[in-house]
Design an enzyme around this catalytic site. Sequence first.
Site, PDB file in Angstrom:
ATOM      1  N   THR A  62     -29.529  25.347 -68.927  1.00  0.00           N
ATOM      2  CA  THR A  62     -30.562  25.432 -67.889  1.00  0.00           C
ATOM      3  C   THR A  62     -31.500  26.599 -68.147  1.00  0.00           C
ATOM      4  O   THR A  62     -32.719  26.502 -67.942  1.00  0.00           O
ATOM      5  CB  THR A  62     -29.913  25.579 -66.498  1.00  0.00           C
ATOM      6  OG1 THR A  62     -29.084  24.448 -66.247  1.00  0.00           O
ATOM      7  CG2 THR A  62     -30.965  25.684 -65.402  1.00  0.00           C
ATOM      8  N   CYS A  63     -30.936  27.698 -68.605  1.00  0.00           N
ATOM      9  CA  CYS A  63     -31.748  28.895 -68.870  1.00  0.00           C
ATOM     10  C   CYS A  63     -32.780  28.633 -69.964  1.00  0.00           C
ATOM     11  O   CYS A  63     -33.929  29.090 -69.881  1.00  0.00           O
ATOM     12  CB  CYS A  63     -30.842  30.049 -69.277  1.00  0.00           C
ATOM     13  SG  CYS A  63     -29.494  30.363 -68.109  1.00  0.00           S
ATOM     14  N   SER A  64     -32.382  27.898 -70.991  1.00  0.00           N
ATOM     15  CA  SER A  64     -33.256  27.664 -72.143  1.00  0.00           C
ATOM     16  C   SER A  64     -34.223  26.512 -71.929  1.00  0.00           C
ATOM     17  O   SER A  64     -35.339  26.528 -72.453  1.00  0.00           O
ATOM     18  CB  SER A  64     -32.404  27.368 -73.388  1.00  0.00           C
ATOM     19  OG  SER A  64     -31.631  28.495 -73.750  1.00  0.00           O
TER      20      SER A  64
END
Length: 243
Positions: free
Chosen positions: A49-51
């Site tokens: 999700t962060c990337s």
Amino acid sequence: MLANKETQNVPTVTFRTRVNNDWKDLTTEEIFKNKTVVVFALPGAFTPTCSSTHLPRYNQLAPVLKANGVDDIYCLSVNDAFVMNAWAADQDSANIKLIPDGNGEFSEGMGLLVDKNDLGFGKRSWRYSMLVKDGVIEKMFIEPDKPGDPFEVSDADTMLNYINPKAELPKLVSMISKPGCSHCQRAREVLEEQGMPYEEIKLGQGGMSLTTLKAVSGNATTPQVFIDGQVIGGADELVKYLN
């Protein structure tokens, strides 16, 4: 209970960063003093999700956030400086500064250092975002305390909507081109003159072929420009659209 520290000062911490292969200390005073700063914190560099969403959208909306009074945008994670620098190089993150909270001191001071032992992560930051003015936290968007890794309120759009609900979002622009195409160069120049960031896909790269080009645009000539999901066409059509 996840802490909300609105109206309080940010923790006083010194981050150990790496710049040009040298160690460089960066203090919270240097980051926040006399500045309006957006910080978004996340569980880990390179995580899905962060990337795929969290960092890219902040990078995309950074020019709009800065046009609405934000001086800097920082992404914080409980990772070391080497990991954060490698992640920055892997991501399209030119508009974002990445902070390694390697020992979790800042996250602990925020009351948002959590156990991710079930994933083998150890202690990590809970996902949140905040608006900080001269070292004082004005607003926090903390993800709900539920199992997993919720991503509901700490996104860039929510932060921008808080700062200015009437802010105009940037258009999403993509262009399919081919090497040596003069019309493609003209389209690039038009987009750059208009200050419109764009992604470019070149024929022969990433599986893009003439067949795919015709399938998605209805045309086999280059360039083919797309704006907010709409097929604009070539350079001439782009000029007409913008005028």
